[in-house]
Scaffold this active site. Structure first.
Site, PDB file in Angstrom:
ATOM      1  N   ALA A  75       0.865  -1.120   0.159  1.00 58.43           N
ATOM      2  CA  ALA A  75       0.072  -0.042  -0.093  1.00 58.43           C
ATOM      3  C   ALA A  75       0.933   1.246  -0.103  1.00 58.43           C
ATOM      4  O   ALA A  75       2.069   1.079   0.442  1.00 58.43           O
ATOM      5  CB  ALA A  75      -0.999   0.056   1.140  1.00 58.43           C
ATOM      6  N   GLY A 120       0.748  -5.224   1.165  1.00 58.51           N
ATOM      7  CA  GLY A 120      -0.519  -5.255   0.521  1.00 58.51           C
ATOM      8  C   GLY A 120      -0.178  -6.044  -0.860  1.00 58.51           C
ATOM      9  O   GLY A 120      -1.323  -6.503  -1.277  1.00 58.51           O
ATOM     10  N   GLU A 123      -0.676  -9.704  -0.083  1.00 56.85           N
ATOM     11  CA  GLU A 123      -1.958  -9.908   0.421  1.00 56.85           C
ATOM     12  C   GLU A 123      -2.868  -9.934  -1.037  1.00 56.85           C
ATOM     13  O   GLU A 123      -3.657 -10.960  -0.866  1.00 56.85           O
ATOM     14  CB  GLU A 123      -2.576  -8.907   1.229  1.00 56.85           C
ATOM     15  CG  GLU A 123      -1.777  -8.842   2.538  1.00 56.85           C
ATOM     16  CD  GLU A 123      -2.171  -7.562   3.464  1.00 56.85           C
ATOM     17  OE1 GLU A 123      -1.740  -6.591   3.174  1.00 56.85           O
ATOM     18  OE2 GLU A 123      -2.875  -7.935   4.478  1.00 56.85           O
ATOM     19  N   GLU A 143       4.796  -4.915   7.351  1.00 59.31           N
ATOM     20  CA  GLU A 143       4.125  -3.791   8.000  1.00 59.31           C
ATOM     21  C   GLU A 143       4.563  -3.485   9.547  1.00 59.31           C
ATOM     22  O   GLU A 143       4.581  -2.404   9.689  1.00 59.31           O
ATOM     23  CB  GLU A 143       2.350  -4.358   8.007  1.00 59.31           C
ATOM     24  CG  GLU A 143       1.825  -4.261   6.729  1.00 59.31           C
ATOM     25  CD  GLU A 143       2.134  -5.465   6.049  1.00 59.31           C
ATOM     26  OE1 GLU A 143       2.852  -6.404   6.375  1.00 59.31           O
ATOM     27  OE2 GLU A 143       0.997  -5.533   4.838  1.00 59.31           O
TER      28      GLU A 143
END
Ligand code: HXC
Length: 270
Positions: A75, A120, A123, A143
């Site tokens: 992200a 992300g 993911e 993260e």
């Protein structure tokens, strides 16, 4: 919704349809395809529209990243750094929605990972049915290094794919995994020397699957995805329910009939 109405005028997505197989590329290579809000909204729009298609005009999806360096490097950290808790919740929920839309598409999805699939990005790859990767692919959930946790499904899906304790080790350390390790733990299904061979093999894999009944594949995928969250007895109940429904389909008549008549089946998805 039909296939021609799927927009291809996105700022950060490239769509390419060829022989009922769609390639969806995240196209923000200067930022290593990092997911900002605009990009996530575009992914939501594209995957929602794809999901609404009727009668199986698509038989497979290749989900990849533009450029040679990254699938998705996570992200967008700059954007996240300015978010309030409420904005962060909306951001995470939107990413989770996209991951569910991808996971539940009624046909096979391959995440074709070239380079970084971090945070992300890892993911999003986990929402595909299979992850193919190039020799330079790198996976990780970094993260906690940013004072965060995975927020697009990583705490749940990674544990289901590689086992809870191994997922904890990956998430708590935030370390990068080389592609060989990702293969060994079952995160990656196949490794390729370069992007071109990975894309060719992704297409060949989906074309092979597309010779089979799309209705049966959709049901197998639904039962297997849902079964992941069910007890064995509930999963078996779902299996026999979906199995028996196929006996009312043209595809089942065609598939069994073609076998008995010693000819190639031509499936309609009905
Ligand atoms: C914003 C990013 C980015 C990211 C890379 N860039 N990753 N921008 N968010 N996640 C940008 C860089 O700032 C830089 O922009 C350009 O892309 C090229 O990156 P470099 O760092 O110069 O490349 P390199 O030295 O090769 O290093 C590659 C890298 C590194 C190791 C992948 O970029 C990196 O560590 N990125 C962050 C990875 C990460 O922590 N991901 C998880 C994010 S958290 P400029 O403008 O300087 O050229 C997350 C949470 C998900 O994903 C859940 C949310 C709810």
């Amino acid at each position: 919704m039909n296939i021609d109405s799927i927009s291809d005028s996105y700022q950060f997505l490239k769509l390419n349809l060829d022989n009922r197989i769609l390639t969806l590329s995240i196209d923000r290579p200067k930022k290593l395809n990092a997911l900002d809000l605009t990009l996530l909204q575009e992914l939501d729009d594209a995957t929602s529209n794809i999901r609404q298609l009727k009668d199986f005009p698509l038989r497979g999806l290749i989900f990849t990243g533009s450029g040679e360096k990254a699938f998705i490097a996570g992200a967008d950290i700059g954007q996240m750094s300015k978010m309030s808790p409420l904005e962060a919740e909306h951001f995470a929920v939107l990413g989770q929605k996209v991951s569910l839309l991808i996971e539940d598409l009624p046909f096979p999805v391959i995440a074709a990972v070239n380079g970084f699939a971090l945070g992300g990005g890892c993911e999003m790859a986990l929402s595909a049915d299979f992850i193919f990767a190039t020799r330079n692919a790198v996976f990780g959930q970094p993260e906690v290094k940013l004072g965060l946790i995975p927020g697009f499904g990583g705490t749940q899906r990674l544990a289901k794919v590689v086992g809870r304790n191994r997922a904890k080790e990956i998430i708590f350390s935030g370390r990068n995994l080389k592609v060989e390790e990702a293969l060994e733990i079952g995160l990656v299904l196949k490794i390729f020397e370069d992007k071109e061979s990975m894309m060719n093999e992704s297409r060949a894999t989906l074309e092979l699957m597309s010779k089979n009944s799309p209705l049966a594949i959709a049901k197998a995928k639904k039962v297997m995805n849902r079964g992941n969250d069910l007890t064995i007895s509930n999963g078996l109940e779902l299996e026999s329910e979906q199995f028996s429904q196929l006996f009312a389909s043209q595809d089942m008549k065609e598939g069994t009939g073609a076998f008995l008549e010693k000819r190639q089946a031509q499936f309609s998805g009905k």
